[in-house]
Design a protein around this motif. Structure first.
Motif, PDB file in Angstrom:
ATOM      1  N   VAL A  19     -83.033 -63.061 -43.204  1.00  0.00           N
ATOM      2  CA  VAL A  19     -82.427 -61.750 -42.948  1.00  0.00           C
ATOM      3  C   VAL A  19     -83.136 -61.146 -41.731  1.00  0.00           C
ATOM      4  N   ASP A  20     -82.355 -60.895 -40.667  1.00  0.00           N
ATOM      5  CA  ASP A  20     -82.970 -60.479 -39.400  1.00  0.00           C
ATOM      6  C   ASP A  20     -82.921 -58.967 -39.224  1.00  0.00           C
ATOM      7  N   THR A  21     -83.672 -58.482 -38.254  1.00  0.00           N
ATOM      8  CA  THR A  21     -83.785 -57.035 -38.060  1.00  0.00           C
ATOM      9  C   THR A  21     -82.484 -56.430 -37.522  1.00  0.00           C
ATOM     10  N   ASP A  22     -81.627 -57.240 -36.876  1.00  0.00           N
ATOM     11  CA  ASP A  22     -80.313 -56.736 -36.466  1.00  0.00           C
ATOM     12  C   ASP A  22     -79.462 -56.433 -37.691  1.00  0.00           C
ATOM     13  N   ALA A  23     -79.632 -57.235 -38.756  1.00  0.00           N
ATOM     14  CA  ALA A  23     -78.893 -56.980 -39.996  1.00  0.00           C
ATOM     15  C   ALA A  23     -79.500 -55.780 -40.724  1.00  0.00           C
ATOM     16  N   ILE A  24     -80.818 -55.656 -40.691  1.00  0.00           N
ATOM     17  CA  ILE A  24     -81.488 -54.568 -41.405  1.00  0.00           C
ATOM     18  C   ILE A  24     -81.087 -53.216 -40.802  1.00  0.00           C
ATOM     19  N   ILE A  25     -81.118 -53.128 -39.495  1.00  0.00           N
ATOM     20  CA  ILE A  25     -80.685 -51.882 -38.844  1.00  0.00           C
ATOM     21  C   ILE A  25     -80.054 -52.237 -37.483  1.00  0.00           C
ATOM     22  N   PRO A  26     -78.706 -52.191 -37.417  1.00  0.00           N
ATOM     23  CA  PRO A  26     -78.022 -52.593 -36.180  1.00  0.00           C
ATOM     24  C   PRO A  26     -78.420 -51.731 -34.976  1.00  0.00           C
ATOM     25  N   LYS A  27     -78.265 -52.343 -33.808  1.00  0.00           N
ATOM     26  CA  LYS A  27     -78.812 -51.769 -32.562  1.00  0.00           C
ATOM     27  C   LYS A  27     -78.338 -50.376 -32.221  1.00  0.00           C
ATOM     28  N   GLN A  28     -77.103 -50.010 -32.616  1.00  0.00           N
ATOM     29  CA  GLN A  28     -76.612 -48.690 -32.189  1.00  0.00           C
ATOM     30  C   GLN A  28     -77.454 -47.552 -32.768  1.00  0.00           C
ATOM     31  N   PHE A  29     -78.172 -47.847 -33.867  1.00  0.00           N
ATOM     32  CA  PHE A  29     -78.985 -46.797 -34.485  1.00  0.00           C
ATOM     33  C   PHE A  29     -80.373 -46.694 -33.843  1.00  0.00           C
ATOM     34  N   LEU A  30     -80.676 -47.647 -32.947  1.00  0.00           N
ATOM     35  CA  LEU A  30     -81.967 -47.627 -32.266  1.00  0.00           C
ATOM     36  C   LEU A  30     -82.021 -46.592 -31.150  1.00  0.00           C
ATOM     37  N   LYS A  31     -80.901 -45.948 -30.908  1.00  0.00           N
ATOM     38  CA  LYS A  31     -80.874 -44.963 -29.820  1.00  0.00           C
ATOM     39  C   LYS A  31     -81.523 -43.650 -30.230  1.00  0.00           C
ATOM     40  N   SER A  32     -81.832 -43.519 -31.495  1.00  0.00           N
ATOM     41  CA  SER A  32     -82.468 -42.289 -31.973  1.00  0.00           C
ATOM     42  C   SER A  32     -83.882 -42.176 -31.399  1.00  0.00           C
ATOM     43  N   ILE A  33     -84.307 -40.955 -31.135  1.00  0.00           N
ATOM     44  CA  ILE A  33     -85.676 -40.772 -30.673  1.00  0.00           C
ATOM     45  C   ILE A  33     -86.563 -40.254 -31.806  1.00  0.00           C
ATOM     46  N   LYS A  34     -86.026 -40.291 -33.042  1.00  0.00           N
ATOM     47  CA  LYS A  34     -86.792 -39.868 -34.219  1.00  0.00           C
ATOM     48  C   LYS A  34     -87.205 -41.090 -35.039  1.00  0.00           C
ATOM     49  N   ARG A  35     -88.094 -40.885 -36.015  1.00  0.00           N
ATOM     50  CA  ARG A  35     -88.473 -42.023 -36.841  1.00  0.00           C
ATOM     51  C   ARG A  35     -88.028 -41.859 -38.298  1.00  0.00           C
ATOM     52  N   SER A  36     -87.149 -40.910 -38.557  1.00  0.00           N
ATOM     53  CA  SER A  36     -86.646 -40.714 -39.915  1.00  0.00           C
ATOM     54  C   SER A  36     -85.120 -40.713 -39.906  1.00  0.00           C
TER      55      SER A  36
END
Lengths: 212, 469
Positions: A19-36
């Protein structure tokens, strides 16, 4: 960081290897500048039937009834049971952020990818490595008995099944100390600032070209 | 003195202190920073009222979110734009040795930008909040990806908390055949040891086939070390390394250069050094590779067929293969050369350097993209690579063949910008990950070398590049 001492948590089995990190949280959500706030998008592509984007109201999206996280019996799970090489792929800490934000406190698998494994400890998550046959047994028990829970005791370094069977696990003394006490690692390191400065001065003597 | 591996030397020369359980504080020489994994780290510094320990260790660029066309229109996606502007503001507030912002001539993928500016040097410890930081190990450096908490830790303390990994030697002896590249070597290694084969190890690539690779090839190989599970990959320093570094903007000069080179030449594994694991491949056995599944270990030679899960004894692997075939829309036993493609992506931190573009252009020259290929895009790794390629006329070759010539960035390797696959689209890609949804939700990725990607664009399906004259 939230300290981790012991839990008795509902187990959710995710029966897939690699199970890869792209499956855990897809890239479009990485645009957030928060950590929660990543929990609602944990396993987004498997969990929902539509395409997820940041800013959507996740509570009204159609969920995939065949994905294990959506089974009513696993609602509120705190222990994620997984297969080999869990968390492979990118270094995105958004993966453990999403897992922690969803409500998981511990993960059990035969192996984890290195960077993911390391990232978990910075976020109050305990990744536990168990032999493949133990993981097989836990998968089978979790499938057979609804409401299956595991007791995890970090101080004692044990995972205990409802029948009382106990499995030891390993963790470095440093990680255990930080996790038990919820310590800020930067603060701990800065206690050695003099040593870092002394090393740096000698390092610069040896390799001055590194200090431009 | 006991014979040491290259990894031992790099590790021991950076240990600040060691605790009883073996946990060490490791000094970090170079910190590469990009927009996706840094905002929360800078925010952490701010909240704790901390300053960077040594901001001249930082080299930063924006790459993941930046568009690859219509630069005059800026970044249209407001969330992407905010992330890039946040990096601009953070570097302005905290400082850096160098910052290559969006639209700068030297902007590009962080793992291309570092080496080409001489910001990556032999003997360094290099970290970045990006798993493909293993790329920089090509220089005889200790380089690996870190999470955002560690990005903040390095900024605040110039160190990392870590334990020494085990050492693995992957040895490739012999001569690579025509049309067989560093990418094929990387995929063949992953096919052999699996995506978890390198977990817990730092991998040194050695042997005559590795020593004859250019720096670009070595970077491709070390870049993919993480796909084999190894955080760090590395290649010993030799004349090829030193020649590449010489004259780059941040490389030492004059007497310091001579002093540096004398030290760098010691960055090889000693005769008789002991590795915890040794894997050997023969260069002559490696053929052009194509992945067929959703993990880089699901890979075969171009002349082979899609494997049949029925032949897989391991139930976990069998389940993965069945799921992968379903996702990829492939039937078992289909010849790889009969798989038609919709799109081609030539780029990424794995294969977007000048040598990669030259190799792809050599295949595309005088030919035309097949009608069924909707898009063949070439995305240079940096502004400098783009300028060099244009000076050599490579852009014109690609455009004449019906390919698109784009601005630099990470692009469709991870599809954080507008470049992505639509559901069900099949892509021949020179990137590093064929995970589900990696290049766009429902997209189907096949990893190949730049030559193989260009050949697939021309043929409309996978084809053995060695049959292209």
């Amino acid at each position: 960081m939230k300290p981790f001492t012991q839990i008795n948590g509902l187990v959710c089995p995710l029966d897939r290897a690699n199970v890869d990190t792209d499956a855990i949280i897809p890239k479009q959500f990485l645009k957030s500048i928060k950590r929660s706030g990543f929990g609602p998008n944990l396993f987004d592509e498997w969990r929902y039937l539509d395409h997820g984007e940041p800013g959507m109201d996740n509570s009204v999206r159609p969920t995939n009834p065949d994905f294990v996280l959506n089974f009513p019996r696993f609602r509120g799970a705190e222990v994620l049971l997984a297969r080999e090489n869990f968390g492979c792929g990118s270094s995105r800490e958004h993966a453990p952020w999403a897992i922690e934000d969803y409500g998981f406190r511990a993960l059990i698998a035969p192996s984890f990818a290195d960077i993911f494994f390391n990232n978990c400890f910075k976020n109050g998550l305990l990744p536990i490595v168990q032999p493949a046959e133990v993981v097989d047994q836990l998968f089978s028990e979790a499938a057979q008995s609804e409401g299956y829970r595991l007791s995890i005791d970090l101080q004692a370094q044990t995972v205990t099944t409802p029948s009382g069977q106990s499995f030891p696990f390993e963790i470095t003394a440093h990680r255990k100390h930080c996790l038990l006490n919820g310590l800020d690692e930067i603060g701990l390191t800065l206690a050695h600032a003099d040593e870092i400065r002394a090393f740096e001065a000698a390092h610069q003597q040896r390799q001055p070209w590194l200090f431009v | 003195m006991k014979a040491q591996t290259l990894y031992d030397k790099l590790w021991q020369s950076h240990v600040v202190r060691e605790e009883e359980d073996g946990t060490c504080l490791i000094y970090i020489d170079r910190h590469l920073v990009h927009e996706v994994t840094s905002p929360q780290a800078f925010e952490g510094l701010r909240l704790a009222q901390r300053q960077p320990w040594r901001n001249h260790s930082i080299v930063a660029t924006a790459d993941h979110n930046t568009p690859t066309d219509h630069w005059d229109e800026g970044i249209k996606d407001p969330i992407s734009r905010q992330q890039v502007e946040t990096l601009d503001a953070n570097i302005k507030a905290f400082g850096a040795l160098a910052y290559f912002p969006f639209k700068d001539l030297r902007q590009g993928i962080v793992h291309v930008v570092g080496p080409e500016n001489g910001a990556t040097l032999p003997g360094m410890t290099v970290v970045c909040g990006d798993s493909h930081t293993s790329t920089h190990g090509a220089f005889g450096a200790l380089a690996h990806g870190i999470g955002t908490s560690e990005v903040e830790h390095v900024m605040a303390t110039q160190t990392l908390v870590a334990k020494q990994s085990k050492a693995m030697l992957v040895k490739v002896e012999g001569q690579l055949g025509r049309g067989v590249t560093a990418k094929d070597v990387a995929l063949a290694i992953i096919g052999r040891i699996g995506t978890a084969g390198g977990t817990g190890y730092a991998v040194e690539f050695g042997g005559s086939a590795i020593r004859s690779l250019s720096m670009e090839g070595r970077m491709t190989l070390c870049n993919m070390a993480i796909e084999a599970g190894a955080r760090a990959g590395m290649v010993a320093v030799d004349q090829i390394t030193i020649d590449y570094v010489k004259g780059r903007p941040f490389a030492p000069t004059g007497a310091t250069w001579d002093q540096a080179v004398a030290y760098w030449r010691t960055l090889v594994s000693d005769e008789g050094a002991v590795f915890d694991n040794v894997v050997e491949l023969r260069a002559e056995d490696i053929e052009p590779q194509v992945t067929w599944g959703t993990s880089p270990e699901q890979v075969v030679s171009v002349g082979a067929r899609v494997p049949n899960p029925a032949n897989e004894a391991d139930p976990v692997k069998k389940g993965s293969a069945e799921r992968a075939l379903q996702y990829m829309g492939l039937s078992a036993d289909t010849p790889i050369s009969q798989i038609a493609i919709d799109k081609v992506f030539i780029g990424s931190c794995t294969n977007s350097r000048i040598e990669d573009l030259r190799a792809a252009a050599a295949i595309a020259r005088g030919r035309t993209k097949a009608g069924n290929v909707k898009l063949a895009m070439v995305v240079p790794g940096s502004g400098l690579v783009k300028a060099q390629a244009e000076a050599e006329g490579l852009d014109k070759i690609f455009i004449a063949a019906g390919f698109e010539w784009r601005e630099p960035g990470c692009s469709m390797c991870l599809a954080m910008n507008a470049d992505r696959l639509e559901p069900g689209e099949r892509c021949a890609s020179t990137s590093n990950r064929n995970f589900e949804g990696r290049q766009g939700q429902g997209g189907r990725t096949h990893l190949v070398s730049p030559e193989m990607a260009a050949a697939a664009a021309i043929a409309g399906h996978f084809v053995d590049v060695r049959t292209f004259a």
